[in-house]
Design a protein around this motif. Structure first.
Motif, PDB file in Angstrom:
ATOM      1  N   LYS A  55      20.684  14.545  12.775  1.00  0.00           N
ATOM      2  CA  LYS A  55      19.584  13.864  12.089  1.00  0.00           C
ATOM      3  C   LYS A  55      19.746  12.348  12.106  1.00  0.00           C
ATOM      4  O   LYS A  55      20.804  11.829  11.815  1.00  0.00           O
ATOM      5  CB  LYS A  55      19.504  14.363  10.635  1.00  0.00           C
ATOM      6  N   TYR A  56      18.654  11.668  12.417  1.00  0.00           N
ATOM      7  CA  TYR A  56      18.608  10.205  12.411  1.00  0.00           C
ATOM      8  C   TYR A  56      17.942   9.734  11.132  1.00  0.00           C
ATOM      9  O   TYR A  56      16.871  10.213  10.773  1.00  0.00           O
ATOM     10  CB  TYR A  56      17.827   9.701  13.626  1.00  0.00           C
ATOM     11  N   SER A  57      18.573   8.769  10.424  1.00  0.00           N
ATOM     12  CA  SER A  57      18.099   8.417   9.080  1.00  0.00           C
ATOM     13  C   SER A  57      18.161   6.920   8.821  1.00  0.00           C
ATOM     14  O   SER A  57      18.703   6.462   7.812  1.00  0.00           O
ATOM     15  CB  SER A  57      18.937   9.157   8.024  1.00  0.00           C
ATOM     16  N   GLU A  58      17.602   6.161   9.724  1.00  0.00           N
ATOM     17  CA  GLU A  58      17.608   4.711   9.580  1.00  0.00           C
ATOM     18  C   GLU A  58      16.928   4.288   8.279  1.00  0.00           C
ATOM     19  O   GLU A  58      15.831   4.737   7.956  1.00  0.00           O
ATOM     20  CB  GLU A  58      16.884   4.081  10.766  1.00  0.00           C
ATOM     21  N   GLY A  59      17.600   3.420   7.526  1.00  0.00           N
ATOM     22  CA  GLY A  59      17.075   2.969   6.243  1.00  0.00           C
ATOM     23  C   GLY A  59      17.911   3.506   5.098  1.00  0.00           C
ATOM     24  O   GLY A  59      19.078   3.864   5.274  1.00  0.00           O
ATOM     25  N   LYS A  63      13.398   5.172   1.520  1.00  0.00           N
ATOM     26  CA  LYS A  63      12.850   4.086   2.338  1.00  0.00           C
ATOM     27  C   LYS A  63      13.363   4.235   3.777  1.00  0.00           C
ATOM     28  O   LYS A  63      14.016   3.344   4.310  1.00  0.00           O
ATOM     29  CB  LYS A  63      13.239   2.724   1.773  1.00  0.00           C
ATOM     30  N   ARG A  64      13.067   5.355   4.378  1.00  0.00           N
ATOM     31  CA  ARG A  64      13.516   5.634   5.735  1.00  0.00           C
ATOM     32  C   ARG A  64      12.435   5.298   6.754  1.00  0.00           C
ATOM     33  O   ARG A  64      11.251   5.208   6.417  1.00  0.00           O
ATOM     34  CB  ARG A  64      13.879   7.122   5.873  1.00  0.00           C
ATOM     35  N   TYR A  65      12.862   5.158   7.998  1.00  0.00           N
ATOM     36  CA  TYR A  65      11.932   4.869   9.088  1.00  0.00           C
ATOM     37  C   TYR A  65      11.654   6.107   9.932  1.00  0.00           C
ATOM     38  O   TYR A  65      10.956   6.036  10.939  1.00  0.00           O
ATOM     39  CB  TYR A  65      12.490   3.736   9.959  1.00  0.00           C
ATOM     40  N   TYR A  66      12.205   7.244   9.538  1.00  0.00           N
ATOM     41  CA  TYR A  66      11.961   8.517  10.204  1.00  0.00           C
ATOM     42  C   TYR A  66      11.641   9.549   9.134  1.00  0.00           C
ATOM     43  O   TYR A  66      12.150   9.479   8.012  1.00  0.00           O
ATOM     44  CB  TYR A  66      13.199   8.988  10.986  1.00  0.00           C
ATOM     45  N   GLU A  67      10.845  10.517   9.513  1.00  0.00           N
ATOM     46  CA  GLU A  67      10.517  11.586   8.570  1.00  0.00           C
ATOM     47  C   GLU A  67      11.607  12.672   8.600  1.00  0.00           C
ATOM     48  O   GLU A  67      12.521  12.636   9.419  1.00  0.00           O
ATOM     49  CB  GLU A  67       9.153  12.191   8.916  1.00  0.00           C
ATOM     50  N   GLY A  68      11.448  13.638   7.700  1.00  0.00           N
ATOM     51  CA  GLY A  68      12.387  14.753   7.654  1.00  0.00           C
ATOM     52  C   GLY A  68      13.664  14.454   6.907  1.00  0.00           C
ATOM     53  O   GLY A  68      14.735  14.962   7.247  1.00  0.00           O
ATOM     54  N   GLN A  69      13.581  13.618   5.858  1.00  0.00           N
ATOM     55  CA  GLN A  69      14.768  13.194   5.107  1.00  0.00           C
ATOM     56  C   GLN A  69      14.927  13.950   3.786  1.00  0.00           C
ATOM     57  O   GLN A  69      15.689  13.534   2.910  1.00  0.00           O
ATOM     58  CB  GLN A  69      14.688  11.687   4.830  1.00  0.00           C
ATOM     59  N   GLN A  70      14.229  15.072   3.635  1.00  0.00           N
ATOM     60  CA  GLN A  70      14.231  15.778   2.352  1.00  0.00           C
ATOM     61  C   GLN A  70      15.632  16.234   1.933  1.00  0.00           C
ATOM     62  O   GLN A  70      15.919  16.336   0.741  1.00  0.00           O
ATOM     63  CB  GLN A  70      13.298  16.999   2.420  1.00  0.00           C
ATOM     64  N   VAL A  71      16.494  16.492   2.887  1.00  0.00           N
ATOM     65  CA  VAL A  71      17.860  16.941   2.578  1.00  0.00           C
ATOM     66  C   VAL A  71      18.855  15.787   2.689  1.00  0.00           C
ATOM     67  O   VAL A  71      19.771  15.662   1.868  1.00  0.00           O
ATOM     68  CB  VAL A  71      18.272  18.090   3.519  1.00  0.00           C
ATOM     69  N   VAL A  72      18.671  14.940   3.683  1.00  0.00           N
ATOM     70  CA  VAL A  72      19.612  13.836   3.894  1.00  0.00           C
ATOM     71  C   VAL A  72      19.616  12.869   2.711  1.00  0.00           C
ATOM     72  O   VAL A  72      20.684  12.405   2.283  1.00  0.00           O
ATOM     73  CB  VAL A  72      19.273  13.099   5.198  1.00  0.00           C
ATOM     74  N   ASP A  73      18.446  12.558   2.161  1.00  0.00           N
ATOM     75  CA  ASP A  73      18.401  11.620   1.038  1.00  0.00           C
ATOM     76  C   ASP A  73      19.255  12.081  -0.141  1.00  0.00           C
ATOM     77  O   ASP A  73      20.067  11.296  -0.665  1.00  0.00           O
ATOM     78  CB  ASP A  73      16.959  11.380   0.590  1.00  0.00           C
TER      79      ASP A  73
END
Length: 421
Positions: A55-59, A63-73
């Motif tokens: 998973k890529y999670s810039e930001g 406040k990320r620049y890619y979607e799909g951060q529901q778990v990473v955040d």
């Protein structure tokens, strides 16, 4: 056998799997005294090798620049919360890829090209990113260095104060990579306040000792704290920055977008695991044992005629000047490695030799403490070091010592790997 197992890797790439197996065996069979190394838990290994690497999670969270951060955040927020709670800091950034980018972020946040900062001289125990001439921090900024006393081997706070008053640095660094004594954070804070400098504590080596209550904490004294997450903290290869609320935004902007792109989410998760482990009561026992082992090893080495910089240690680290042993640090380290004792050659304060062939060796007790060795084993370790250095050109003796070390370590399990018959 690895834990977790490498079954898929063994099938897909047996050559690489074989090399990893060989490295595991090497780590199992040697007394690992490199002060910046340790063994992580199987739980940290599992997090490091998880699907989070996909998973890529810039930001930053929310406040990320890619979607799909529901778990990473939530994973990153969890790591940050655990860092704040463990160290008692107001703010934590867990995205730095390693200790050097963490320190570079400090420079970017508070300094412009040509600005003056104060730090410990590299040859006296500082770090490359504290203004070494070969580092970008020494090429683009204006470092001024303090040192240790020739007789004491300890930081000269009078010199620190005098240099700070004369040079008026914007930033003062305390801490480094080869400091065997307790860092006087209150004294550094007093100097920084007097000259209006930002105080930065680099606790990369002692973070685990701080977390475990075996070394005083810089929180409440330093404005910014940088640390790696491996070494004594016993986590994955990564870094963190802890700050006051006042400096949180500047540091976050320096990491992203200033220096890095997307964080390594698998490392962030492993950091979270390590921080949870460090909050347990047995981690305090481990931290105290690291120091007890280092002091016992220092005493045993001194009894065998070794010249310890500063005369001993207060933490995990021992720095030895081998001048009186009539051998330089590099050939000594090479001989010790062949004898099953892993450490590194190192400059010592006021070293007349060049950095690539210095007079000293540096060793630490974090990894052997994780394996379960205690004070009672330090006399054997010291004797093995002494015998190997005396027999640096005698391969038969070095092989004999290596065999004795393998025999000792067979009784102390290695996290993440077990020898199979």
């Amino acid at each position: 056998m690895h834990q977790p197992p490498l079954s898929h890797l063994s099938a897909a790439d047996p050559d690489l799997a074989g090399l990893i197996e060989a490295e595991a065996r090497r780590q199992h069979d040697k007394v690992r005294l490199i002060a910046s190394e340790n063994y992580v838990s199987p739980a940290v290994l599992e997090a490091t090798g998880s699907v989070l690497t996909n998973k890529y999670s810039e930001g930053y969270p929310g406040k990320r620049y890619y979607e799909g951060q529901q778990v990473v955040d939530p994973i990153e927020e969890l790591a940050k919360a655990r860092a704040r709670e463990l160290f008692g800091a107001a703010h934590a950034n867990v995205q730095p890829y390693s200790g050097s980018p963490a320190n570079l972020a400090v420079h970017l946040a508070f300094l412009n090209p040509g600005d003056t900062f104060l730090s410990l001289e590299l040859a006296h125990g500082g770090h490359l990113t504290h203004g070494s001439p070969v580092s970008i921090t020494g090429k683009w900024l204006r470092p001024v260095h303090y040192g240790v006393g020739r007789e004491t081997g300890r930081v000269d706070m009078d010199q620190v104060r005098d240099l700070a008053r004369a040079e008026r640095p914007k930033v003062i660094f305390c801490g480094g990579t080869a400091i065997p004594r307790t860092i006087d954070f209150p004294a550094f804070a007093e100097v920084a306040r007097e000259v209006g400098a930002v105080l930065v504590a680099d606790i990369a080596h002692i973070a685990g000792l701080v977390a475990g209550g075996a070394h005083p904490s810089p929180v409440g004294y330093a404005d910014v704290i940088t640390t790696t997450t491996h070494k004594t903290l016993r986590g994955p290869r990564g870094a963190m920055i802890l700050t006051t609320e006042e400096h949180a935004t500047a540091i976050d902007k320096a990491i992203f977008p200033g220096l890095q792109g997307g964080p390594h989410n698998h490392t962030t998760a492993a950091i979270a695991v390590a921080l949870k482990e460090a909050a347990q009561e047995d981690f305090k026992t481990y931290a105290r044992q690291i120091v007890a082992n280092a002091r016992a090893l220092a005493a045993a080495l001194t009894a065998r005629g070794f010249d310890l910089v500063s005369g001993g240690t207060d933490n995990h680290l021992i720095l030895i000047d081998l001048t009186n042993k009539d051998i330089a640090g590099k050939p000594a380290a090479k001989a010790l490695d062949r004898a099953g004792i892993e450490l590194n050659f190192n400059t010592v304060p006021f070293d007349p030799r060049k950095p690539w062939s210095p007079s000293g060796i540096r060793l630490g007790t974090a990894a052997i403490t994780t394996r379960g060795l205690t004070e009672e084993h330090m006399a054997f370790v010291a004797a093995s070091i002494d015998q190997a250095i005396a027999a640096a050109d005698d391969e038969a003796t070095l092989d004999k010592i290596a065999g004795e070390i393998r025999e000792l370590l067979a009784g102390f399990p290695m996290p993440g790997w077990a020898a199979t018959p």
